[in-house]
Design an enzyme around this catalytic site. Structure first.
Site, mmCIF file in Angstrom:
data_model
loop_
_atom_site.group_PDB
_atom_site.id
_atom_site.type_symbol
_atom_site.label_atom_id
_atom_site.label_comp_id
_atom_site.label_asym_id
_atom_site.label_seq_id
_atom_site.Cartn_x
_atom_site.Cartn_y
_atom_site.Cartn_z
ATOM 1 N N GLU A 1 44.811 47.926 35.887
ATOM 2 C CA GLU A 1 45.625 46.995 35.792
ATOM 3 C C GLU A 1 45.552 45.672 35.156
ATOM 4 O O GLU A 1 44.336 45.415 34.852
ATOM 5 C CB GLU A 1 45.954 46.395 37.313
ATOM 6 N N ASN B 1 39.636 42.535 28.892
ATOM 7 C CA ASN B 1 39.372 41.440 29.588
ATOM 8 C C ASN B 1 38.090 40.365 29.036
ATOM 9 O O ASN B 1 38.007 39.314 28.725
ATOM 10 C CB ASN B 1 38.750 41.345 31.130
ATOM 11 N N ALA C 1 40.741 25.259 25.466
ATOM 12 C CA ALA C 1 39.461 24.790 25.792
ATOM 13 C C ALA C 1 39.177 23.989 27.069
ATOM 14 O O ALA C 1 40.209 23.369 27.573
ATOM 15 C CB ALA C 1 38.784 23.681 24.556
ATOM 16 N N CYS D 1 37.912 38.248 37.918
ATOM 17 C CA CYS D 1 37.794 39.223 36.884
ATOM 18 C C CYS D 1 36.808 38.891 35.671
ATOM 19 O O CYS D 1 36.036 39.623 35.570
ATOM 20 C CB CYS D 1 39.245 39.474 36.075
ATOM 21 N N ARG E 1 37.390 32.005 43.812
ATOM 22 C CA ARG E 1 36.243 33.061 43.457
ATOM 23 C C ARG E 1 35.957 32.462 41.933
ATOM 24 O O ARG E 1 36.658 32.315 41.213
ATOM 25 C CB ARG E 1 36.698 34.390 43.483
HETATM 26 C C1 UDX Z 1 42.720 37.867 34.185
HETATM 27 C C2 UDX Z 1 43.299 38.529 33.034
HETATM 28 O O1 UDX Z 1 44.442 37.624 32.313
HETATM 29 C C3 UDX Z 1 44.103 39.750 33.564
HETATM 30 O O2 UDX Z 1 44.789 40.685 32.707
HETATM 31 C C4 UDX Z 1 43.222 40.617 34.610
HETATM 32 O O3 UDX Z 1 43.954 41.668 34.955
HETATM 33 C C5 UDX Z 1 42.528 39.863 35.445
HETATM 34 O O4 UDX Z 1 41.806 38.951 34.819
HETATM 35 P P1 UDX Z 1 43.113 36.302 36.077
HETATM 36 O O5 UDX Z 1 41.634 36.166 36.497
HETATM 37 O O6 UDX Z 1 44.144 36.018 37.208
HETATM 38 O O7 UDX Z 1 43.716 37.404 35.180
HETATM 39 O O8 UDX Z 1 43.614 34.881 35.248
HETATM 40 P P2 UDX Z 1 43.902 34.241 33.735
HETATM 41 O O9 UDX Z 1 45.127 33.240 33.763
HETATM 42 O O10 UDX Z 1 43.566 35.174 32.701
HETATM 43 O O11 UDX Z 1 42.537 33.122 33.585
HETATM 44 C C6 UDX Z 1 41.077 33.492 33.678
HETATM 45 C C7 UDX Z 1 40.534 32.260 33.557
HETATM 46 O O12 UDX Z 1 40.234 31.676 32.143
HETATM 47 C C8 UDX Z 1 40.813 31.184 34.258
HETATM 48 O O13 UDX Z 1 39.681 30.358 34.933
HETATM 49 C C9 UDX Z 1 41.433 30.188 33.491
HETATM 50 O O14 UDX Z 1 41.513 28.753 33.476
HETATM 51 C C10 UDX Z 1 40.630 30.520 32.101
HETATM 52 N N1 UDX Z 1 41.330 30.205 30.858
HETATM 53 C C11 UDX Z 1 42.362 30.837 30.432
HETATM 54 C C12 UDX Z 1 40.845 29.077 29.907
HETATM 55 O O15 UDX Z 1 39.847 28.401 30.100
HETATM 56 N N2 UDX Z 1 41.208 28.909 28.684
HETATM 57 C C13 UDX Z 1 42.596 29.714 28.350
HETATM 58 O O16 UDX Z 1 43.272 29.422 27.290
HETATM 59 C C14 UDX Z 1 43.032 30.747 29.146
#
Ligand code: UDX
Length: 440
Positions: free
Chosen positions: A151, A208, A252, A260, A327
């Site tokens: 997923e 990921n 940033a 994840c 988390r």
């Molecule tokens: C992520 C993946 O996007 C998804 O495809 C996978 O199935 C599960 O992990 P998620 O953990 O829900 O999803 O959040 P996401 O929106 O991807 O953000 C992850 C983290 O990265 C957050 O802490 C966010 O603040 C950080 N982030 C994201 C940044 O610091 N900079 C960015 O440009 C994008």
């Protein structure tokens, strides 16, 4: 199609709800009785936009039900999705105990052919392991197939992501088995990639880890911008316009958290080591991410002349906006580091406060709105970029603060504007601005 789902967590619940909504009959099993009881009463165990409505609607229409009885679910389903947790163990390797126990239960109760689809994020080779465990636990041999269907849901937009994925990856042992799973996804009309099982398993980690790498990359460049008075937002735009790089995931900040990225990067490091493949790139992504908050607090400490005894307001607790998930939240790490440094901390988050109470207890003051969290503080730190923080009344905010100092860990505002509004504004990878500078 009659579908079973093991695990009523994030992935399992969204999978069950969406497949029911597409017209399938779905039974979702979890061994946690209180969780199942909650769901049977239409209550969600966590906050996810649109989920409650979808679950309630499909329960009412009798396409979706919940049970603690795994035998009942196995009997009912032709296709069984495994969507259980795969947390990290103490040294960062993937703990597969829940996947193994799901496979054992399926094997024990299987009386006729089934397709078992692994949706849990698990290292390459897990499909094989699930197959072996099921075969070893069957009372008498019954044929079955194991598929990997990773997923790519993001918390906060999980329903939309499941209904509208960029791609659907189906790793199956044969074309025929792949077709059976493809049928379930056909109504979505999205691109489907069919591979073998181990390739699908690696696609999940590669996706990921690549996204995590992008974030660590931009954060490393942000540090360079800070050291040279350059502007990371313009740098991100400048590189993002190259279509080979793309504009996404180049924000940033305090780094990535959540259930994840941190765990998947670590798991990939373990897998690379297991197969004696160079893990340097993944280790670097992890290392850069790990020190983001420490670096941020160090800067606060420097600017405020020590944190001991200082009052700090913190906006945002969840690991990202639109979720109450804490988390691996960088915001929680920030609060803990501020407390360790002797600061008193008052926090506000639009939805995550109830959960935060279970993690932070009474070590902080919980506020009911953003302005209250800024009352009489020596500085305000922004840790999660909730939309409501964009529309702030800056005059009102400044008047509440003892000193108009903001440390923005998510680059929410335009520095020039902040200086004009009378703030000392420190953000990530951009020059610091002050009211004097705006006046000058
Ligand atoms: C992520 C993946 O996007 C998804 O495809 C996978 O199935 C599960 O992990 P998620 O953990 O829900 O999803 O959040 P996401 O929106 O991807 O953000 C992850 C983290 O990265 C957050 O802490 C966010 O603040 C950080 N982030 C994201 C940044 O610091 N900079 C960015 O440009 C994008």
């Amino acid at each position: 199609m009659q579908i079973g789902v093991i695990g009523a967590g994030y992935v399992g619940l969204v999978t069950a709800a969406v497949f029911a909504d597409l017209g399938n009959d779905v039974v979702c099993h979890d061994r946690d009785e209180s969780r199942i009881r909650m769901l049977q009463q239409g209550e969600m165990p966590f906050y996810e936009p649109g989920l409650q409505e979808m679950v309630t609607r499909n329960m009412r229409d009798r396409r979706l039900r919940f049970t603690t009885r795994v035998d009942e679910m196995v009997d009912f389903a032709r296709v069984i999705f495994i969507a259980v947790g795969t947390p990290a163990d103490s040294d960062g390797d993937t703990d597969l105990s829940q996947v193994k126990s799901a496979a054992r239960a399926i094997g024990q109760h299987m009386k006729e052919y089934k397709i078992i689809v692994n949706k849990s994020t698990a290292p390459v080779g897990t499909g094989d392991l699930v197959r072996q465990i099921i075969a070893a636990h069957q009372p008498q041999p019954v044929p079955f197939d194991v598929v990997s269907n990773p997923e790519f849901l993001r918390e906060g937009s999980a329903i939309q992501d499941m209904l509208n994925p960029d791609r659907i990856v189906i790793g199956a042992p044969s074309r025929q088995v792949a077709m059976a799973v493809m049928e379930l996804y056909a109504p979505l009309g999205r691109p489907i990639l069919v591979t073998d099982v181990q390739t699908a398993e690696i696609i999940k980690y590669a996706s990921n880890a690549f996204l995590a790498l992008k974030i660590s990359f931009i954060n490393a460049i942000a540090d360079l911008c800070e050291a040279t008075q350059a502007d990371i937002e313009m740098v991100a735009r400048g590189i993002g316009l190259d279509h080979r790089i793309g504009p996404h995931f180049l924000r940033a900040g305090l780094g990535y958290g959540g259930s994840c990225f941190p765990k998947d990067v670590q798991s990939l490091i373990h897998t690379a080591r297991r197969y004696r493949v160079d893990d340097g790139l993944f280790v670097a992504a992890h290392r850069i991410n790990r020190v983001r908050v420490e670096r941020f607090v160090h800067r606060m400490d420097h600017v405020l002349n020590g944190l001991d005894g200082k009052a700090i307001g913190v906006w945002g607790l969840s690991f990202k906006p639109d979720t109450d998930d804490l988390r691996e939240s960088r915001a929680v790490e920030l609060v803990q580091r501020l407390l360790d440094a002797g600061a008193t901390v008052q926090v506000y988050d639009p939805v995550a406060v109830p959960r935060a109470r279970t993690v932070l207890g009474d070590t902080v003051v919980y506020c009911t709105n953003a302005y209250e969290a800024a009352q009489d503080v020596d500085a305000l730190a922004i840790a999660t970029e909730w939309r409501e923080f964009r529309q702030v009344d800056f005059d009102r905010l400044r008047q509440r603060m003892r000193q108009p100092i903001i440390f923005d860990g998510r680059n929410m505002y335009d520095p020039e504007r902040m200086a004009r509004m009378g703030f000392y504004y420190y953000s990530i990878g951009r020059p610091m601005v002050s009211p004097e500078r705006a006046a000058g």
